[in-house]
Design an enzyme around this catalytic site. Structure first.
Site, short mmCIF file in Angstrom:
data_model
loop_
_atom_site.label_atom_id
_atom_site.label_comp_id
_atom_site.label_asym_id
_atom_site.label_seq_id
_atom_site.Cartn_x
_atom_site.Cartn_y
_atom_site.Cartn_z
N GLU A 175 -24.86 -44.96 41.78
CA GLU A 175 -24.26 -46.10 42.49
C GLU A 175 -23.21 -46.68 41.57
OE1 GLU A 175 -23.16 -49.55 43.39
OE2 GLU A 175 -25.20 -50.23 42.98
N CYS A 201 -21.06 -55.21 42.18
CA CYS A 201 -20.30 -54.04 42.63
C CYS A 201 -19.84 -54.18 44.08
CB CYS A 201 -21.14 -52.77 42.47
SG CYS A 201 -22.73 -52.83 43.34
#
Length: 437
Positions: A203, A237
């Site tokens: 990720e 993020c």
């Protein structure tokens, strides 16, 4: 700086025991710039001990029933919940985020995750088929790959990427890697793990667009987009860093967005009235500031924040890693500020004309983690969401998560998905068994 006797000394946690290390790294309080604890600078020896402990703990833990393991995960959630304030204080001090955010999001979400997977692990079923003409029955089972909580099941080894990280990901007895971080680090992990054919769940970063159409509800859109741009100092993020606004409402949106951004108070993380705390490190603060300088050099305009507004801090926090939320306009799509992940409180606001144009521009980066779409036209919402190259698309909202659903990015934003079913698939190996009767 406080005397060394007052420093917190962290230890590795291996085989159910806290163990000291031969060397340590200074860790800084982002809100003061002072060393507040020392972290083990681990290497291959510590990784070898942790892998050995996990290997020895694996048979007993993996043979426990789902009900037993579910009870353990719920006990972990209970303990986290009971110590919520202690964990929130530690998270805020270590990362620089506001204490309010740690109390209301980070620790409660950790509790929620443990409870969710404690429940979901009870409800997965295997597949079964019959071949009567051959007198066979086939069925599948899930064989655990990783481990959980008695001594040796969970091991925590501190250290730097080049030392302890490389030792971990290249170890032949570590079968899979779940990593959250930057693309360059992920590339190195992929190189080191490739000879062992390890399973990877990566990720990575994002350059997440928000697309604001002229029929958007600005009363909801503006505060949500301020939050999606600057929550946790932009160090999420999933944060928005490119805001595309349809030309007919661009001026109004920009004026109101800047006004709302200026109301976000930056200050010491323990202050309940602040919206933003400090960035994670001095080096990262300088990196984020460098993007603003490059934007100015390219002819961009800074509407608020870095270099425009004055940041007022208490004397003790003057050396902390604080930065005001910053809004940039008059910038080209090719600019590094529009293509590279800044991971800080900086967002760019640019106009667009048509739906087709904005989809192409939003997709014109190497990342594809998350996007938000703001419109009251349901047909448009579905159309645009389908065409955006993003693993997650929020429409008329941001950061609403459903743990049953997949989480992950496209393109350079990662490999694989996690979520109830996806995590179950990743963290187990499927085994097909044929029985002839």
């Amino acid at each position: 700086m406080a005397g060394t006797k007052a420093l917190l000394m962290l230890e590795n946690f291996i085989d159910g025991k806290f163990l000291p290390c031969s060397s340590y790294i200074d860790s800084y309080d982002p809100s003061t710039g002072e060393v507040y604890c020392r972290v083990p600078n681990s290497g291959k020896d510590e990784i070898e001990a942790a892998v050995k402990a996990a290997r020895e703990a694996f048979p007993g833990w993996s043979s426990r029933s789902p009900q037993e393991r579910s009870r353990v995960l719920n006990q972990v959630a209970d303990l986290l919940e009971q110590s919520l304030e202690e964990f929130a204080q530690a998270e805020s001090k270590d990362q620089g985020k506001t204490l309010a955010l740690a109390r209301t999001m980070d620790i409660p979400r950790s509790v929620q995750n443990f409870r969710f997977f404690a429940s979901s692990s009870l409800h997965h079923t295997s597949e079964c088929t019959q071949m009567d003409h051959l007198g066979c029955m086939h069925y599948t089972v899930r064989a655990p790959v990783g481990v959980g909580v008695p001594p040796g099941v969970v091991n925590i080894v501190f250290g730097t990427g080049p030392r302890v990280g490389e030792a971990l990901v290249s170890h032949p007895e570590v079968p899979l890697i779940s990593f959250t971080g930057s693309q360059p680090t992920a590339e190195r992990i992929t190189q080191l793990s490739a000879p062992h054919c390890k399973k990877l769940s990566l990720e990575l970063g994002g350059k997440n667009p928000a697309i604001i159409f002229e029929d958007a509800n600005l009363e909801e859109c503006i505060p949500a987009t301020v939050r999606s741009s600057f929550a946790n100092q932009g160090e999420i993020c999933l944060c928005t860093s490119r805001i595309f606004v349809q030309k007919s409402i661009y001026s109004e949106f920009l004026k109101r967005f800047v006004e709302a951004t200026r109301k976000w108070k930056v200050g010491i993380p323990s202050d309940p009235l602040v919206s933003m705390g400090a960035l994670i490190s001095k080096a990262h603060l300088e990196k984020v500031r460098s993007y603003v300088k490059r934007a100015l050099a390219e002819g961009a305009q800074i509407w608020c924040g870095e270099g425009v507004d004055k940041l007022s801090l208490p004397a003790r926090n003057q050396a902390g890693y604080f930065m005001l939320p910053t809004v940039i306009t008059d910038i080209k799509d090719e600019s590094c500020c529009m293509t590279e992940e800044i991971f800080g409180p900086v967002t760019c606001v640019v106009p667009f004309d048509s739906e087709e144009e904005v989809i192409e521009r939003a997709n014109n980066v190497k990342y594809g983690l998350a996007a938000t779409v703001w419109s009251s036209n349901v047909g448009r919402v579905h159309r645009v969401a389908k065409k955006l190259q993003s693993g997650l698309v929020w429409t008329n909202c941001w950061l609403i998560r459903e743990l049953n659903l997949p989480f992950g990015g496209m393109k350079s934003s990662g490999i694989g998905r996690e979520g109830a079913k996806d995590s179950y698939n990743f963290f187990t190996e499927i085994k097909t068994i044929t029985v002839k009767h």
